[in-house]
Design a protein around this motif. Structure first.
Motif, mmCIF file in Angstrom:
data_model
loop_
_atom_site.group_PDB
_atom_site.id
_atom_site.type_symbol
_atom_site.label_atom_id
_atom_site.label_comp_id
_atom_site.label_asym_id
_atom_site.label_seq_id
_atom_site.Cartn_x
_atom_site.Cartn_y
_atom_site.Cartn_z
ATOM 1 N N PRO B 90 0.846 -1.187 0.000
ATOM 2 C CA PRO B 90 0.000 0.000 0.000
ATOM 3 C C PRO B 90 0.890 1.249 0.000
ATOM 4 O O PRO B 90 2.044 1.178 0.394
ATOM 5 C CB PRO B 90 -0.793 -0.110 1.301
ATOM 6 N N PRO B 91 0.341 2.363 -0.433
ATOM 7 C CA PRO B 91 1.167 3.570 -0.470
ATOM 8 C C PRO B 91 1.518 4.003 0.938
ATOM 9 O O PRO B 91 0.814 3.700 1.892
ATOM 10 C CB PRO B 91 0.262 4.597 -1.147
ATOM 11 N N ARG B 92 2.621 4.692 1.071
ATOM 12 C CA ARG B 92 2.960 5.248 2.373
ATOM 13 C C ARG B 92 3.545 6.627 2.142
ATOM 14 O O ARG B 92 4.174 6.893 1.134
ATOM 15 C CB ARG B 92 3.928 4.365 3.114
ATOM 16 N N ASP B 106 9.852 7.211 -7.539
ATOM 17 C CA ASP B 106 9.573 7.550 -6.153
ATOM 18 C C ASP B 106 8.803 6.409 -5.472
ATOM 19 O O ASP B 106 9.092 6.039 -4.333
ATOM 20 C CB ASP B 106 8.763 8.852 -6.110
ATOM 21 N N ALA B 107 7.835 5.861 -6.193
ATOM 22 C CA ALA B 107 7.043 4.760 -5.639
ATOM 23 C C ALA B 107 7.937 3.570 -5.302
ATOM 24 O O ALA B 107 7.824 2.971 -4.225
ATOM 25 C CB ALA B 107 5.955 4.346 -6.633
ATOM 26 N N VAL B 108 8.844 3.223 -6.201
ATOM 27 C CA VAL B 108 9.739 2.090 -5.950
ATOM 28 C C VAL B 108 10.697 2.428 -4.800
ATOM 29 O O VAL B 108 10.947 1.610 -3.919
ATOM 30 C CB VAL B 108 10.515 1.707 -7.229
ATOM 31 N N ARG B 109 11.197 3.678 -4.781
ATOM 32 C CA ARG B 109 12.141 4.088 -3.724
ATOM 33 C C ARG B 109 11.505 3.945 -2.341
ATOM 34 O O ARG B 109 12.149 3.498 -1.397
ATOM 35 C CB ARG B 109 12.578 5.523 -3.956
ATOM 36 N N ARG B 110 10.237 4.314 -2.225
ATOM 37 C CA ARG B 110 9.579 4.230 -0.912
ATOM 38 C C ARG B 110 9.417 2.778 -0.459
ATOM 39 O O ARG B 110 9.089 2.519 0.699
ATOM 40 C CB ARG B 110 8.200 4.868 -0.969
#
Lengths: 417, 425
Positions: B90-92, B106-110
């Protein structure tokens, strides 16, 4: 926690000679039906819809197809803390070197399993019939009457009656049911036409005692032995009257007729309304893409499942997953099991065809002109029918006929082995 | 013997795909139904399964419920077992509560912690937005043989379409030597399909460098091409973005057409039939005495008494006598009552077309949708999830009837071309 109290035992092991080539590699209960399911799915769906989720299945003949079909039981919601379906294959007893000697013997040999579940009532049903019944209603009647055994009966045509177990019922509860005053298994001169549907609810201790006593005899069947024994012993045996659809498929013609009852504008068998479930993991039928219809396809009054491709004409027929009807081909009044290929320009009429058959281009199977009374032409599976072959009305073709053994003509009524 | 490679897969499934209009009103683009019984994400997931890859992280963000329901345990794609698994990520937020994913990188980095806790030789990054069939195992093999840091799947597209893509210029060894992100005046016709194989350690290093680099195409890849070993893996075959209503409709029609190059069955595409309470667990399709059907894809549980031409029907669609469905895509459990006509339209789940109604009247395909001219401009009309079209109602071209619109929401018996209608409740 509220625990289930009913244990259901499904008799699913039988092979029926009259169904012949369709039960060559599978028990009758595993015969495909309804365009994607199996005959036994009716019993299992009834159990699911009745909320009976402790189920044992007795298998004997060619169990593989059945074991595969049941899988985990998840298709019928029979997986959970107190929900299960157990397959009980036959085994050889300590003393007698024999397999199941009959339906009653089969249950007897598994009494340890049955008793382990401490059921308050035991429902024994056949897996061979096509019907929709709420078993809870029957069980309720069983308790209302304080019965030792309650059996479901339905009226059959008088001229057919001699093929069934028949009861004389009194009218104690009108159309709901009554006391069984007499019972005869397949009598030559039927006095009644109330046929047993092989749906029986037993008081456990009565069943245990009857099965024990029966072991001393020489025949081990519920209809032939157990029911008459209980009647003789003055047990309370009641009949639950059922007036819904009941399909039995003991002959090819009956199988075909029951299949045709799926069709029409008001079908006698309505799979959707009946909440019919099958195991979509069996044969991976869940992985089929939707039915693909070509630009010259004609389809009327038919049931066709995912995975089929239709380029030609399909009328009054039922097609299981993976059937291809090529353009210019016509299939009418027929039931084609999984993965049949009907070549260009072929004509099939009133045919029941088992799995993986391919009909070469221009083959003609069954009546060229429809005739209501004509016999069904039946083909066992894995046959490659050469192009332009004629197979006559009512012919029977065994499974896996070698290529070089195919004649140009199979006559009407002929049996090709 | 072929041994499955131990590569970790990250599936980017968070995109809104907003050009799909009301089809993404209640679900993310990857969860949009396609081809009768499938959802768009089934194609990516099945490619992963068929390539023998066993570990998948699915990054969600936008309206994930329908998607999560569909993925379930991952059993449908064989992702359950000792060394297999599908994980919904899930997004954080980052440091601030308000910063959602700023881009693909950015999504992968998080989710670097997920990557670090699942050691592998490569990380395969794909999006769940596309309809295609591809052997990722072969791509990983290519990546290894080139000793690449990054490999990008690329295909030739018409020059007129290249402005939507990242475009790469390669040398004769398939090494990418130059890159243009969504070029207005392209120098090449080789487009990125948004499918990347990264060397595991390289990915972790490169993402750790500069947090302002939020997008693969805009930032990470361009720097990699300048400094490191980046190769193009050539792909030939069917691939569609289905990001617009028109391209979505066309790809559905491709499933019907012979020789279009798409075949879910041959491609071994799997779906989860148990989504939404076993929505595809239905009896065979039923055809009535007066049914007339051709060139169509019809799913189990449908009941066809009328006419269906050149259309794609999901499970449980009913077409009553005298009704006509033509050039349309109908989602699960739509009802087309007696004498109604559905022409060149897409009906979301549970749409109800009253008797004698016409959806898609007249021949004027050129009055674009007034509210969203860039969404609907070719004549397609959309009927939203669970919406009603009253009996005898007429609805024009390029119209949008939003989700849950009821009979009382209609201003009159005719909705003109290009109009939209909303639910008032």
């Amino acid at each position: 926690m509220l625990k289930p109290t009913t244990l259901a035992i499904v008799l699913a092991g039988g092979r029926v000679d009259e169904l012949n080539v369709l039960t060559y590699f599978r028990p009758k209960s595993a015969v495909p039906f309804g365009g994607f399911g199996r005959v036994i799915d009716f019993s299992l769906s009834n159990l699911m819809n009745s909320g009976i989720e402790q189920v044992a299945l007795l298998s004997q003949y060619r169990s593989f197809s059945l074991i595969n079909h049941i899988g985990t039981g998840a298709a019928w919601d029979m997986v959970g803390r107190y929900r299960h379906v157990s397959i009980l294959p036959p085994f050889i007893g300590n003393d007698a070197a024999d397999w199941y000697r009959g339906s009653a013997d089969a249950v007897y040999k598994n009494l340890d399993f049955v008793k382990y579940h401490k059921p308050e009532e035991i429902l024994i049903i056949s897996g061979d019939h096509i019907y929709k019944m709420d078993y809870l209603d029957l069980i309720e009647y069983h308790y209302e009457k304080g019965a030792d055994l309650t059996i479901a009966f339905t009226k059959v045509p008088q001229d057919e009656a001699h093929r069934f177990g028949l009861a004389s019922l009194d009218d104690e509860d009108g159309i709901r049911g009554g006391r069984v005053t007499d019972y005869q298994e397949k009598p030559q001169n039927p006095q009644s036409n109330w046929a047993s549907m092989t749906v029986m609810c037993f008081k456990p201790e009565v069943l245990y005692r009857a099965l024990e006593e029966n072991q001393a005899g020489e025949s081990f069947h519920f209809g032939q032995d157990i029911i008459p024994m209980l009647l003789q012993g003055q047990y309370k045996v009641y009949g639950y009257k059922f007036d819904g659809y009941w399909g039995y498929t003991r002959t090819i013609n009956e199988y075909w007729q029951s299949s045709m009852d799926l069709l029409g504008s008001e079908p006698l068998i309505d799979l959707d309304k009946w909440v019919f479930r099958t195991n979509l993991d069996h044969r991976q039928i869940r992985d089929n893409e939707p039915l693909l219809l070509g630009d010259s396809a004609v389809v009327t009054n038919s049931l066709i499942y995912n995975g089929c491709k239709v380029g030609g004409t399909v009328k009054n027929s039922i097609l299981f997953p993976g059937v291809h009807v090529k353009s210019g081909a016509t299939v009418e009044n027929s039931v084609l099991f999984f993965n049949n290929i009907v070549g260009e320009g072929s004509h099939l009429n009133k045919v029941v065809s088992d799995v993986n058959n391919s009909f070469g281009p221009g083959s003609v199977v069954g009546a060229e002109v429809s005739d209501e009374g004509a016999d069904v032409t039946v083909l066992g599976g894995n046959n490659q029918i050469p192009e332009k072959t004629h197979i006559g009305v009512g012919a029977t073709v065994y499974p896996e006929i070698a290529d070089k053994r195919w004649p140009e003509h199979v006559d009407s009524g002929e049996v090709l082995r | 013997m072929r041994k499955a490679k131990e590569s970790l897969v990250l599936l980017l499934a968070g995109g809104a795909g907003s050009r799909l209009n009301i089809l993404v009103q209640k679900r993310a683009k990857p969860a949009v139904p396609f081809g009768g019984i499938y959802r768009i994400i089934d194609f990516s997931l099945s490619n992963v399964m068929n390539s023998g890859l066993q570990k998948v992280g699915v990054l969600t963000q936008y309206k994930p419920l329908s998607l999560m329901d569909h993925l379930s345990t991952g059993e449908a794609w064989d992702f359950t077992g000792r060394n297999r698994g599908i994980q919904i990520l899930p997004p954080r937020t980052g440091e601030l509560d308000s910063d959602w994913y700023k881009g693909t990188a950015d999504a992968v980095r998080r989710n670097l912690d997920y990557i670090k806790s699942n050691p592998a030789d490569e990380v395969v990054i794909l999006s769940g937005d596309h309809i295609y069939h591809m052997d990722l195992d072969a791509m990983i093999e290519f990546h290894r043989s080139k000793r690449a840091d990054v490999t990008i799947a690329m295909m030739v597209v018409p020059k007129s379409e290249i402005h939507q893509f990242g475009a790469g210029i390669t040398d004769k060894f398939d090494r990418i030597v130059d890159w243009e992100e969504k070029p207005k005046e392209p120098k090449t016709n080789l487009a990125s399909m948004g499918i990347y194989v990264f060397d595991y350690n390289y990915l972790i290093d490169t993402l750790s460098k500069d947090k302002e680099e939020v997008d693969f195409g805009m930032h990470i890849l361009q720097r990699a091409i300048r400094n490191d070993n980046v190769f193009a893996y050539p792909f030939y075959g069917y691939w569609r973005d289905v990001g617009t209503i028109q391209s979505y409709w066309e790809a559905n029609m491709d499933v019907i057409r012979k020789d279009s190059g798409i075949s879910p069955q041959k491609w071994n595409i799997r779906t989860n039939i148990e989504t939404m309470g076993r929505f595809a667990d239905r009896p065979p399709a039923r055809f009535g005495f007066n049914a007339r059907v051709k060139s169509s894809l019809i799913s189990a549980g449908s009941n066809i008494q009328g006419e269906v031409i050149n259309s794609v029907l999901a499970p449980g669609v009913t077409v009553e006598e005298g009704a006509i469905v033509k050039d349309s895509v109908l989602f699960a459990d739509c009802m087309v009552k007696k004498g109604a006509v559905v022409d060149y339209s897409i009906l979301d789940k549970g749409g109800h077309i009253g008797a004698g109604a016409v959806v898609g009247t007249g021949d004027n395909h050129s009055t674009v949708n007034k509210l969203n001219p860039s969404h609907l401009y070719t004549g397609i009309t959309l009927i939203g999830k669970g919406s009603e079209v009253p009996a005898e109602q007429k609805i024009g071209r390029n119209c949008v009837i939003n989700s849950s619109v009821k009979e009382q929401d209609y201003p009159g018996k005719s909705i003109e071309d290009g109009e939209s209608l909303f639910s008032r409740s």
